[in-house]
Design an enzyme around this catalytic site. Structure first.
Site, PDB file in Angstrom:
ATOM      1  CD  GLU A 167       1.035   5.406   2.719  1.00  0.00           C
ATOM      2  OE1 GLU A 167       2.076   5.487   2.058  1.00  0.00           O
ATOM      3  OE2 GLU A 167       0.960   5.758   3.899  1.00  0.00           O
ATOM      4  CD  GLU A 350       1.055   3.454   7.312  1.00  0.00           C
ATOM      5  OE1 GLU A 350       1.921   4.327   7.080  1.00  0.00           O
ATOM      6  OE2 GLU A 350       0.895   2.444   6.599  1.00  0.00           O
TER       7      GLU A 350
HETATM    8  C1  FCB Z   1       4.046   5.277   4.972  1.00  0.00           C
HETATM    9  C2  FCB Z   1       4.154   3.809   4.628  1.00  0.00           C
HETATM   10  C3  FCB Z   1       4.852   2.972   5.661  1.00  0.00           C
HETATM   11  C4  FCB Z   1       6.032   3.713   6.261  1.00  0.00           C
HETATM   12  C5  FCB Z   1       5.614   5.083   6.718  1.00  0.00           C
HETATM   13  C6  FCB Z   1       6.714   5.867   7.393  1.00  0.00           C
HETATM   14  O1  FCB Z   1       3.910   6.013   3.799  1.00  0.00           O
HETATM   15  O2  FCB Z   1       2.872   3.256   4.448  1.00  0.00           O
HETATM   16  O3  FCB Z   1       5.242   1.772   5.056  1.00  0.00           O
HETATM   17  O4  FCB Z   1       7.069   3.754   5.347  1.00  0.00           O
HETATM   18  O5  FCB Z   1       5.133   5.816   5.626  1.00  0.00           O
END
Ligand code: FCB
Length: 439
Positions: A167, A350
């Site tokens: 990210e 994610e």
């Molecule tokens: C993302 C992150 C991860 C976690 C989630 C909820 O942005 O990569 O570490 O904090 O959000």
């Protein structure tokens, strides 16, 4: 769950994701200090000033955690390697215990038939490098390439995939403009530099891993759907600008070797000299793109300094993070990535939600997570039907963990963690997922 493996293309992979600082217990095993330790130790930055010193103690309990991944019938585990565990000073002498730990972890995954997917950097910058300006300093690209060489020299031959930086938007904008994550800066010049250097470091790490003969290298970005607050042209422009620095800047650098033109008014004066000459490094070919997706934001214009807008609350049902649940946004970004990456495999690296989970009668009834995952996986299926080459999906997260500035109270896990006893309790979502994925 309302799906099985048969609802996805042959070979579609399911996984769970975590990150080093959020689960390992950074005080264990001679890891060095990081900017998250000092950020958390500064009043007002983190709920109850909690830090990752113990976290889930995954550093000691990793065999149990890998057994959980296998019991969930998952295929892949996405984890990250802590720079300060491998190189406590950020450069120089490696920490043998740190390298041994990641080797045990990778071998433990392979023994259980799980594919190891590593991320080199998920946010815990070694303090000595933060002292030198961290992501604001162009030299970080070289420091990061050296770290890549050390850790991948040890585990790179056994990984299924690797990505340099989790990210980039969070590393740069959230941490240097909004000040919500370490190092907690709020400065446009620092932000512009971090945005560029994070991509330069990405490119150097890709080059380094190619040099080691590694394959299946990717880039993992996060995305938030930008919804204009109303139908005015001003609101539309505000949302488009948000979309440009959040959702397009990093992909554009990597895949188009340029930055979105509409950002230049605000960013160009603050980018480091010679930035235009770095795109051959930044644009090193990658093999896949990772999409981290959670929510959308409603954007309203204002007359403050650039980018002259702010978020307003939206009407949709929300998670414990106060994030609106908007599954359609995931499909939007799968298409968006496909437009940039032209046919490369796309992974949802994610997706998940925080809910106020409690253990009752030996279990955790997290129905909301089951519904959230189903709704987002339905969007993945639809994107695939529309021709987007989505090749896998990772739940954030395997375990309840340290949710950064929000400490330990936001529970994202398929598995509940009692932070007093460190006991792990699989939630209902874990059981339903393992049934859906049974072969
Ligand atoms: C993302 C992150 C991860 C976690 C989630 C909820 O942005 O990569 O570490 O904090 O959000």
């Amino acid at each position: 769950m309302d799906f099985t493996r048969a609802d996805f293309p042959e070979g579609f992979l399911f996984g769970a994701a975590t990150s080093s600082y959020q689960i390992e217990g950074h005080a264990r095993g001679n890891a060095g200090s990081t900017h998250w330790d000092t950020f958390a130790a500064t009043p007002g930055n983190v709920v109850r000033a909690e830090n990752g010193a113990l976290a889930c103690d995954h550093y000691s309990r990793w065999p149990e955690d890998l057994d959980l991944l296998a019991a969930a019938n998952l295929d892949v585990y996405r984890f990250s390697t802590s720079w300060a565990r491998v190189l406590p000073e950020g450069r120089g002498q490696p920490n043998a215990e740190g390298l041994d730990f990641y080797e045990r972890l990778v071998d433990g995954l392979l023994e259980r038939g799980l594919k190891p997917a590593a991320t080199l950097y998920h946010w815990e910058l070694p303090s000595p490098l933060a002292d030198l300006g961290g992501w604001r300093n162009r030299d970080i690209a070289g420091w990061f390439a050296d770290f890549t060489e050390v850790i991948m020299g040890r585990i790179g031959d056994r990984l299924w995939s690797a990505a340099p930086i989790n990210e980039p938007w969070c590393v740069a904008w959230l941490s240097h403009f909004l000040g919500q994550h370490a190092p907690g800066m709020r400065d446009i010049r620092a932000t512009a530099r971090a945005m560029h250097h994070v991509l330069l470091a990405h490119g150097r790490a890709i080059e380094t891993m190619r040099g080691l003969g590694m394959e299946n290298l990717g880039a993992v970005c996060n995305f938030e759907y930008a919804q204009p607050a109303d139908e005015s042209d001003e609101a539309r422009r505000a949302a488009a600008l948000y979309d440009a620095y959040y959702n397009r800047f990093f992909l554009s650098g990597i895949f188009r070797k340029s930055y979105p033109e509409e950002l230049m008014e605000g960013l160009a004066p603050h980018l480091p000299e010679g930035w235009q000459d770095d795109f051959d490094v930044i644009g090193q070919p990658v093999d896949w793109v990772g999409v981290n997706y959670y929510t959308r934001k409603i954007i309203a214009p204002d007359d403050g300094p650039w980018p002259s807008h702010h978020e307003v609350p939206g009407p949709l049902p929300k998670t414990a993070m106060d994030w609106e649940i908007y599954p359609e946004g995931l499909r939007h970004f799968l298409h968006h990535c496909n437009e940039h990456a032209g046919g490369l495999p796309i992974y949802v690296t994610e997706n998940g939600l925080a809910s106020p989970d409690e253990v009752q009668g030996g279990g955790v009834d997290d129905r909301q997570r089951v519904e959230f995952l189903q709704a987002h996986l339905a969007q993945v299926r639809q994107a695939i039907a529309e021709g987007v080459p989505v090749a896998g999906y990772f739940v954030w997260s395997l375990l309840d963990n340290y949710e950064w500035a929000l400490g330990y109270e936001k529970r994202f896990g398929l598995v509940h963690v009692d932070f007093e006893t460190l006991e792990r309790t699989p939630k209902r979502s874990f059981r339903e997922l393992s049934q859906a994925l049974a072969r």
